[in-house]
Design a protein around this motif. Structure first.
Motif: not given
Length: 498
Positions: A52-71
């Motif tokens: 969910x891009x809450x923290x900066x990180x090194x490397x790459x995370x790729x996705x074609x979806x958006x996320x919903x978090x529970x709770x």
């Protein structure tokens, strides 16, 4: 829906010496129902936050979806539940009602204040909200903490029937086993994918760990042999070097030695032997680098002090009530060395029985209960917010061995740097481990545990199972996790409503 791909992802918090992820790679299909497994503090919730891009990180995370978090975060719990849900996300009421019906839950609770709902009811309405949105990929973090056994079965079937994929974090092995078709495991700062449910993961990981243990054993044997050979060659080389300074003339033999020739030959021999030693050392280094760091589950300690009494609790026709009876009358005996589990739906009176046995029940009661005088009891509570202060102060206040307390906390996965944190400033998972470590360190003839597994990972559960099976303490336990109870309980009492 596509893939989610991690490429060379590296992340760690500034206050931690070790990275959580180190150049981790992973590709997952968003149609999979994924269980996310890892020891406490190894980064399960952090991984969901990275997505969910809450923290900066090194490397790459790729996705074609958006996320919903529970709770989901709730701003004003005093509002009606439906209004609370609409503040989180705009959704049609019929969608929420449909999802609640699939969970076999009365939709009338939508018109009650959210704050008045039980923990299980809050879980259900927030899951209903999560799956009313078909445009986002669900990230489900610990949905079973406040669910009774029946509710867990309903939610497990609900998630199993879903056509869409998700990532699920849960400490309940039976629940995960029932729901997922793939497992992501956080192992040694890497992300490993296993096809199958939790049981398949355990089997495959066990086989891989055994293979690595066998390989380690072979490597250690080879390293030992190489070190022995290198030592012999080093000693021989040293001896040859001393030989060039030997006697030039041996009395009575008539032999005269050319010191220069001997020195030259010794020097060449010494050079060759040192080269061999160096080669041996390189081989040893190479072999040692192949050794795998295999994670093990450390054995906890439990301060069980058996009583000379054969029977510790006798209950005859006990019935408790708050104006209305909580359950039908029950009778049982808890004999030394036995472990009785009390089961029932939320609100059935499980914790009320514990409170009655401890003398803190405030309702009405009928029936007889006998407990020998002066029996030492160690208690794990559901609510432990009044644990405060430093760990040293806490140990002193509860007359515990500070060393044993810290030792068990570390084995339960609490990092050493947390030991300097005041208990009230720890995370809920860390605070739960303090409560559990306190109970383990308390000398007692009877252990009473009320939902001990909340906030614990599956590895912690295995640790508890191991020490209980080894020590065979006398216990009364309230817990919803079937796997745990199957492994440690000698008797199960199920509460029934009248």
């Amino acid at each position: 829906m596509g893939n989610i791909e991690f490429k060379q992802v590296t992340f760690g918090f500034d206050n931690q010496a070790q990275l959580l992820f180190d150049k981790a790679n992973l590709t997952i299909d968003t149609s999979w129902k994924l269980g996310l497994i890892g020891r406490n503090g190894r980064g399960k919730t952090t991984l969901l936050n990275l997505l969910q891009d809450v923290y900066p990180y090194q490397g790459t995370i790729t996705h074609q979806v958006s996320f919903n978090y529970f709770p989901q975060a709730i701003r004003d719990a005093s509002q009606l539940t439906y209004d609370v849900l609409n503040e989180v996300a705009t959704v049609e009421i019929w969608q929420i009602e449909k999802e609640l019906q699939l969970m076999q839950t009365d939709d009338a609770l939508l018109w009650r204040p959210f704050v008045s709902l039980s923990g299980g009811e809050k879980t259900k309405v927030l899951l209903a909200l999560l799956f009313s949105d078909h445009n986002h990929f669900p990230l489900i973090d610990e949905p079973t903490n406040h669910l009774d056994l029946q509710a867990r079965k309903h939610i497990a079937q609900y998630l199993k029937d879903k056509k869409q994929g998700f990532i699920l974090v849960s400490h309940d092995r039976s629940f995960v086993n029932e729901v997922v078709d793939h497992v992501i495991a956080i192992e040694k700062q890497q992300l490993m994918i296993y096809q199958g449910n939790f049981a398949t993961y355990e089997e495959q990981k066990g086989q891989r760990d055994q293979y690595e243990l066998d390989q380690n054993k072979k490597l250690k044997t080879e390293i030992g042999r190489l070190k022995h050979t290198a030592s012999e060659k080093a000693e021989w080389s040293h001896g040859r070097e001393k030989g060039k300074f030997g006697n030039r003339h041996v009395a009575g033999s008539g032999a005269i030695f050319d010191r220069g020739a001997i020195g030259a030959r010794a020097a060449r021999t010494m050079k060759r032997s040192k080269t061999l030693v160096h080669q041996m050392e390189n081989k040893i280094d190479s072999k040692e680098q192949l050794l795998k760091e295999i994670e093990t589950i450390d054995m906890l300690t439990m301060n069980y002090q058996p009583s000379y009494h054969k029977t510790l609790i006798t209950v005859k026709n006990l019935q408790l009530a708050y104006e209305k009876s909580l359950f039908e009358p029950i009778s049982f005996q808890l004999v030394k060395g036995e472990r009785i589990a009390i089961q029932g739906n939320n609100g059935a009176g499980k914790t009320a029985i514990i409170n009655y046995l401890l003398g803190t029940f405030t309702g009405q009661s009928v029936g007889d209960v006998t407990i020998p005088a002066n029996i030492r009891i160690s208690y794990v509570r559901q609510n432990y917010e009044n644990n405060t202060g430093t760990l040293a102060e806490f140990a002193t206040a509860h007359h515990l061995s500070y060393e044993i307390l810290l030792n068990n906390l570390h084995k339960l996965g609490v990092e050493r740097h947390v030991f300097n944190t005041r208990i009230e400033n720890m995370s809920m998972g860390q605070r739960k481990r303090v409560e559990l470590a306190k109970s383990l360190a308390t000398p007692a003839a009877l252990f009473i545990w009320d939902e001990p597994l909340n906030y614990l990972d599956v590895f912690n559960q295995e640790q508890l199972e191991q020490i209980i099976q080894l020590v065979q303490p006398t216990m009364l336990i309230v817990e919803h996790d079937e796997t745990f109870l199957n492994n440690i309980a000698t008797q199960v009492i199920k509460l029934q409503h009248e």
